[in-house]
Design a protein around this motif. Structure first.
Motif, mmCIF file in Angstrom:
data_model
loop_
_atom_site.group_PDB
_atom_site.id
_atom_site.type_symbol
_atom_site.label_atom_id
_atom_site.label_comp_id
_atom_site.label_asym_id
_atom_site.label_seq_id
_atom_site.Cartn_x
_atom_site.Cartn_y
_atom_site.Cartn_z
ATOM 1 N N SER A 1 0.829 -1.213 0.000
ATOM 2 C CA SER A 1 0.000 0.000 0.000
ATOM 3 C C SER A 1 0.857 1.255 0.000
ATOM 4 C CB SER A 1 -0.932 0.000 1.217
ATOM 5 O OG SER A 1 -0.186 0.004 2.420
ATOM 6 N N VAL B 1 1.979 1.810 -3.641
ATOM 7 C CA VAL B 1 0.923 2.416 -4.452
ATOM 8 C C VAL B 1 0.730 3.878 -4.070
ATOM 9 C CG1 VAL B 1 -1.527 2.326 -5.034
ATOM 10 C CG2 VAL B 1 -0.228 0.204 -4.801
ATOM 11 N N VAL C 1 -10.163 4.247 -8.751
ATOM 12 C CA VAL C 1 -9.453 3.024 -8.334
ATOM 13 C C VAL C 1 -8.812 2.306 -9.516
ATOM 14 C CG1 VAL C 1 -9.729 0.760 -7.256
ATOM 15 C CG2 VAL C 1 -10.859 2.752 -6.267
ATOM 16 N N ILE D 1 -4.709 1.687 -10.036
ATOM 17 C CA ILE D 1 -4.147 0.342 -10.233
ATOM 18 C C ILE D 1 -3.367 0.268 -11.547
ATOM 19 C CG2 ILE D 1 -4.721 -2.088 -10.573
ATOM 20 C CD1 ILE D 1 -7.106 -1.678 -8.721
ATOM 21 N N LEU E 1 0.672 -0.412 -12.081
ATOM 22 C CA LEU E 1 1.166 -1.527 -12.893
ATOM 23 C C LEU E 1 1.970 -1.061 -14.106
ATOM 24 C CD1 LEU E 1 -1.983 -3.849 -12.857
ATOM 25 C CD2 LEU E 1 0.094 -4.054 -11.465
#
Length: 459
Positions: free
Chosen positions: A297, A300, A411, A415, A419
């Protein structure tokens, strides 16, 4: 929009089937056509591109003040050899790599500093206080020092009746014995003190290592490269992949220079601001954020925060020996606006590489890799733009509850950004490598120079 139109025009012009020179013509035949087609060499192409890239990634960057405390005893090998090499390896080279691999992040940093410098100029309200002063404050131009023990001092006068913690020396002592503490932000220094210690705009420009004439020369050289690319497109002459990459850097360079025009460049010594040895510096930036959660987390969170330029909220300046490399002076809605605009320009930066979408590559894998890199360089900055737009929309809402549709967009974008962050860096490296390796097999028309006489009105 203008950048995208330029990209489309050059892409259509550079790869049109019609051309002034057939692909099968021999170079000796071209050179003997009574001067109809003048030639340029591979060395000319490489030198023009490398010099322009250097201007856009090394000269155009206006770093913050990287303060290094002076040593009382220092050997000549440390002063003239080791310390300069260490400065290049730990500070200037990383900045150069950032500008080379992620130029839109440098643009976003410049835009944030430009906005915050304007905010400081308005809050200062001092006679002669310009945006240059705001840039100087943000870049770590004022550094807190403590006087040696038992050194007499006089408090600086304030407009209010409160005693001042800031002092000026009132006796003779060696400046090398003064103790550096930390950089100072705008909230750390009262306006009354700044009115006394702040240099004038002329003095600030004198501290910089480049003047207006130097900046104009760099911009003219960069503009000349862009004009040559446009001229080649108008005459159906192909651009090499290296020229396409350089054109993308040159386009962003104009915006970077616009935001940093008033910022002094390569300032190494800050203005010394003194406090007595008994007073400690308190953090004035309010409640600092902390990185929370597990390693995943936090990863991110850091990618998201650094992408939108909000990392300043996690930095405690009072514990730093020098201003952070990408410090922008704070956070806020205006800084999110800077991230939005810079991300859109970042997507345009990737779109410029699409000029070579249909170019002749030596091999099929190189063509596929180039196209994948172009797509990723467009999509990743666009994801950051969507995130910044959502944050701006949420900041305009009065209620604190996040709408479901905003979560449904936010969201997945976060993500995908997490990535694809490494894919973006890999794409930047791939385009640079392919741009140089493709020089081994260029079409003959790539060596044909622009016929400038066609642009001169004549009968």
């Amino acid at each position: 929009m203008l950048i995208l139109l330029l990209t489309y025009y050059l892409a259509q012009s550079a790869h049109s089937e019609a051309g002034p020179i057939p692909a099968s013509i021999d170079v000796r035949d071209v050179a003997s056509c009574d001067g109809q087609y003048s030639q340029r060499s591979l060395a000319n192409i490489v030198w023009s591109c490398l010099s322009t890239i250097f201007l856009c990634t090394w000269v155009a960057v206006h770093p913050n003040v990287h303060f290094r405390a002076e040593k009382q005893t220092e050997r000549w090998t440390e002063k003239w050899l080791w310390d300069p090499l260490l400065e290049i390896a730990t500070y200037k080279l990383p900045l150069f790599l950032w500008a080379l691999l992620v130029p839109e992040y440098i643009l976003a940093w410049a835009a944030r500093q430009y906005i915050q410098a304007g905010v400081i100029r308005e809050k200062g309200k001092l006679p002669g206080w310009k945006r240059t002063h705001g840039h100087f404050m943000i870049m770590g131009g004022f550094h807190l020092f403590r006087l040696p023990d038992n050194a007499p001092s006089v408090p600086l006068p304030l407009g209010s009746l409160e005693p001042s913690e800031f002092v000026i020396p009132s006796s003779r002592h060696s400046r090398i014995h003064e103790i550096p503490v930390c950089p100072l932000t705008f909230k750390d220094v009262p306006v009354d003190v700044l009115e006394i210690i702040a240099p004038t705009e002329t003095e600030l420009k004198d501290r910089g290592k480049s003047d207006v004439l130097t900046k104009i020369i760099v911009l003219v050289q960069t503009l000349w490269f862009v004009i040559q690319c446009i001229a080649r497109g108008s005459q159906r002459l192909p651009l090499t992949e290296l020229e396409v990459v350089t054109l993308a850097y040159a386009t962003l360079n104009f915006f970077i220079y616009a935001f940093w025009w008033d910022k002094p460049r390569n300032v190494e010594c800050p203005v010394r601001v003194y406090k007595t040895s008994m007073v400690s510096n308190k953090e004035s930036e309010g409640q600092l954020e902390e990185w929370g959660g597990n390693w995943a987390s936090r990863g991110v969170q850091k990618i998201l925060i650094y992408s939108i330029g909000g990392q300043d909220s996690y930095v405690k300046i009072s514990e730093k020996h020098s201003i952070p490399m990408f410090w922008s002076g704070g956070t806020g809605a205006n800084l999110t606006n800077a991230g939005l605009g810079s991300s859109i320009l970042g997507s345009a930066f990737g779109a410029i590489h699409c000029i070579a979408w249909s170019s002749e590559f030596p091999s099929r894998p190189e063509l596929v890799l180039w196209r994948i890199s172009c797509v990723s360089m467009i999509i990743v900055p666009f994801l950051v733009a969507i995130i910044c737009a959502l944050i701006m929309a949420y900041q305009q809402m009065e209620n604190e509850e996040l709408p479901w549709w905003m979560v449904a967009i936010f969201v997945p974008c976060v993500i995908l950004l997490f990535l694809s962050a490494w894919l973006y860096i890999a794409s930047r490296i791939a385009t640079l490598v392919i741009a140089f390796t493709n020089l081994r097999s260029l079409p003959l028309a790539a060596f044909t120079s622009v016929d400038w006489t066609t642009f001169i009105p004549h009968i």
